[in-house]
Design an enzyme around this catalytic site. Sequence first.
Site, PDB file in Angstrom:
ATOM      1  N   GLY A   1      38.407  14.723  -2.443  1.00 56.23           N
ATOM      2  CA  GLY A   1      38.067  13.861  -3.574  1.00 56.23           C
ATOM      3  C   GLY A   1      36.853  13.002  -3.308  1.00 56.23           C
TER       4      GLY A   1
ATOM      5  N   THR B   1      42.119  15.866   4.828  1.00 56.86           N
ATOM      6  CA  THR B   1      43.391  16.522   5.145  1.00 56.86           C
ATOM      7  C   THR B   1      43.337  18.019   4.896  1.00 56.86           C
ATOM      8  OG1 THR B   1      44.696  14.535   4.717  1.00 56.86           O
ATOM      9  CG2 THR B   1      45.834  16.635   4.538  1.00 56.86           C
ATOM     10  N   CYS B   2      42.880  18.427   3.718  1.00 50.90           N
ATOM     11  CA  CYS B   2      42.949  19.842   3.351  1.00 50.90           C
ATOM     12  C   CYS B   2      42.186  20.726   4.328  1.00 50.90           C
ATOM     13  CB  CYS B   2      42.423  20.040   1.935  1.00 50.90           C
ATOM     14  SG  CYS B   2      42.528  21.761   1.389  1.00 50.90           S
TER      15      CYS B   2
ATOM     16  N   TYR C   1      30.785  21.168   4.608  1.00 49.02           N
ATOM     17  CA  TYR C   1      30.975  19.928   3.845  1.00 49.02           C
ATOM     18  C   TYR C   1      29.882  18.915   4.195  1.00 49.02           C
ATOM     19  CZ  TYR C   1      35.453  20.619   1.458  1.00 49.02           C
ATOM     20  OH  TYR C   1      36.439  21.026   0.596  1.00 49.02           O
TER      21      TYR C   1
ATOM     22  N   GLY D   1      57.445  13.566   4.508  1.00 49.39           N
ATOM     23  CA  GLY D   1      56.632  12.935   3.481  1.00 49.39           C
ATOM     24  C   GLY D   1      55.323  12.376   4.021  1.00 49.39           C
TER      25      GLY D   1
ATOM     26  N   LYS E   1      46.606  25.560   7.649  1.00 51.16           N
ATOM     27  CA  LYS E   1      47.993  25.991   7.456  1.00 51.16           C
ATOM     28  C   LYS E   1      48.055  27.369   6.819  1.00 51.16           C
ATOM     29  CE  LYS E   1      49.773  25.053   3.740  1.00 51.16           C
ATOM     30  NZ  LYS E   1      50.092  24.233   2.550  1.00 51.16           N
TER      31      LYS E   1
ATOM     32  N   TYR F   1      57.788  20.838   0.981  1.00 49.57           N
ATOM     33  CA  TYR F   1      56.967  22.037   1.123  1.00 49.57           C
ATOM     34  C   TYR F   1      56.406  22.182   2.535  1.00 49.57           C
ATOM     35  CZ  TYR F   1      52.604  19.333   0.716  1.00 49.57           C
ATOM     36  OH  TYR F   1      51.559  18.467   0.932  1.00 49.57           O
ATOM     37  N   ILE F   2      56.059  21.087   3.189  1.00 51.14           N
ATOM     38  CA  ILE F   2      55.510  21.185   4.545  1.00 51.14           C
ATOM     39  C   ILE F   2      56.571  21.703   5.501  1.00 51.14           C
ATOM     40  CG2 ILE F   2      54.526  19.883   6.469  1.00 51.14           C
ATOM     41  CD1 ILE F   2      53.229  18.021   4.435  1.00 51.14           C
TER      42      ILE F   2
ATOM     43  N   CYS G   1      45.866  22.176   4.146  1.00 53.21           N
ATOM     44  CA  CYS G   1      46.086  23.443   3.465  1.00 53.21           C
ATOM     45  C   CYS G   1      45.264  24.599   4.015  1.00 53.21           C
ATOM     46  CB  CYS G   1      45.831  23.282   1.972  1.00 53.21           C
ATOM     47  SG  CYS G   1      44.435  22.240   1.517  1.00 53.21           S
TER      48      CYS G   1
ATOM     49  N   GLY H   1      62.795  18.430   3.971  1.00 48.79           N
ATOM     50  CA  GLY H   1      63.134  19.567   3.132  1.00 48.79           C
ATOM     51  C   GLY H   1      62.073  19.899   2.116  1.00 48.79           C
TER      52      GLY H   1
ATOM     53  N   ALA I   1      35.540   2.227   8.008  1.00 42.98           N
ATOM     54  CA  ALA I   1      35.040   1.195   7.114  1.00 42.98           C
ATOM     55  C   ALA I   1      36.214   0.459   6.496  1.00 42.98           C
ATOM     56  CB  ALA I   1      34.166   1.805   6.019  1.00 42.98           C
TER      57      ALA I   1
ATOM     58  N   HIS J   1      50.729  48.504 -14.686  1.00 41.48           N
ATOM     59  CA  HIS J   1      51.749  49.212 -13.905  1.00 41.48           C
ATOM     60  C   HIS J   1      51.107  50.123 -12.864  1.00 41.48           C
ATOM     61  CE1 HIS J   1      55.647  51.075 -13.203  1.00 41.48           C
ATOM     62  NE2 HIS J   1      55.032  52.257 -13.248  1.00 41.48           N
TER      63      HIS J   1
ATOM     64  N   THR K   1      45.106  18.846  -3.418  1.00 43.59           N
ATOM     65  CA  THR K   1      43.655  18.862  -3.236  1.00 43.59           C
ATOM     66  C   THR K   1      42.884  19.100  -4.533  1.00 43.59           C
ATOM     67  OG1 THR K   1      43.827  19.514  -0.917  1.00 43.59           O
ATOM     68  CG2 THR K   1      41.776  20.058  -2.052  1.00 43.59           C
TER      69      THR K   1
ATOM     70  N   GLU L   1      53.525  42.644 -13.661  1.00 40.98           N
ATOM     71  CA  GLU L   1      53.899  43.169 -14.955  1.00 40.98           C
ATOM     72  C   GLU L   1      55.259  42.642 -15.426  1.00 40.98           C
ATOM     73  OE1 GLU L   1      54.946  47.398 -15.289  1.00 40.98           O
ATOM     74  OE2 GLU L   1      55.056  47.471 -13.101  1.00 40.98           O
TER      75      GLU L   1
ATOM     76  N   GLU M   1      57.169  25.469   4.748  1.00 44.99           N
ATOM     77  CA  GLU M   1      56.022  26.297   5.129  1.00 44.99           C
ATOM     78  C   GLU M   1      55.963  26.474   6.644  1.00 44.99           C
ATOM     79  OE1 GLU M   1      52.991  25.388   1.394  1.00 44.99           O
ATOM     80  OE2 GLU M   1      52.900  24.124   3.179  1.00 44.99           O
TER      81      GLU M   1
END
Length: 449
Positions: free
Chosen positions: A16, A42-43, A99, A264, A51, A178-179, A48, A176, A115, A438, A313, A443, A182
């Site tokens: 961001g 972080t990302c 970056y 968290g 990972k 997503y991290i 992400c 419990g 800063a 198909h 992100t 589908e 994963e």
Amino acid sequence: MAQYDYDLFVIGAGSGGVRAARVSAAYGAKVAIAEEHRVGGTCVIRGCVPKKLLVYGSHFAEDLHDAKQFGWDVPECAFDWPRLRDSVLAEVTRLEGIYTNTLDSNKVEVIHERATVTGPHDITLAGGRQVTARTILIAVGAWPARPDCEGAEHGITSNEAFHLETMPKRVVIAGGGYIANEFAGIFHGFGAHVTIVNRTDQILRGYDEQIRDRLLQISMTKGIDFRFHAPFEKVEKQEDGSLIVHTGGGGDPLHADVLMFATGRVPKTRGLGLEEAGVELDKHGAVVVDADNKSNVDSIYAVGDVTNRVQLTPVAIREGQAFADTVFGNKPHRVDYTNIPSAVFSHPPMAGVGLTEAQARNKLGSVKIYTSDFRAMKNVLAGRHERALYKMIVEEQTERVVGLHMIGPDAPEILQAAAVAVKAGLSKQAWDETVALHPSMAEELVLMK
């Protein structure tokens, strides 16, 4: 008019902050960005991107096994963790350079120091230099939380997981979300015995119940253990470096080589000087902002995870873009937080967009539910009994598709395109009228009756 050293000073060079800085500079603003760790946030550095590379790496365990059923004579393969780890870290360094080059090419001054905010227009750098800015943007993100229990210092977080010297044989993961799920799939794929310990009886709270239950079922079938209603009591480190993890709720102590906390993430505002500058923070330390990303102090804004709105992100990037367009580009607009797609890169992955069934029933009352429960063609030939589940939630009165949730191979890749249709508010009839592609897993989305 007051004179300042910079038109914009950004604290935090994550997704961001970088987007806001470079776009604002492109509009002609004089911009500086301060980052105390590494450019990318972080990302790119510890989230992400690395990972997802580990997810790819761990999935080869199943792919190599399944290849035999497709006619490939696959010899016994050994996994080399240091080789993958170093390759991933090298890719992170490459992306960090990209970056940094992007900021340089847009004439953004990059300051590799911590800063802190010392006033509505004042910033103090770790080296002692003080600067001023007409506008300050806080984009410092969030940081992994640790439980308050005896011996918690012996555990790691997702930050350190990418730097392990050796691959552990026994891993206990606290959490419990997503991290946790994963990394359970990652460590399991690399041959570790994994136990997820959670203080409640639910994984992936907020995701559709049927989909998360399917992941739990598949994970247990694969050999991942779960211990529910088990708050952490204490962690003991043994002479050989191994750990003994004591939990509440009954059950024997758990023996582990690595304990990972995935409990968290909290906004990283501690010691940033925001409260002293008059900026309102919520009970979690998040910067409270309005729809234009402005805090209660007119000259101070915030985007990304530090606001604790949606910790994703792509959302941080959109918030950074909206900030730059509104404040410096004379093109005011706001981020639309409805129908944001999300994914869990578990084994197999989950993805969803829109309302879950429970949310839809609470909000809309009468809904129709369509599901497709099937084995992917590849799994059938491989002799793998793992089943995919697709679920579509439709508002009964309007026939509008208001939610789509999936678990199965490539679910995130399929969901991204399908999310456009949900975002556009297309009816179930529009899906039904689309000819199936198909044979494909996708589908199933246009064949649900």
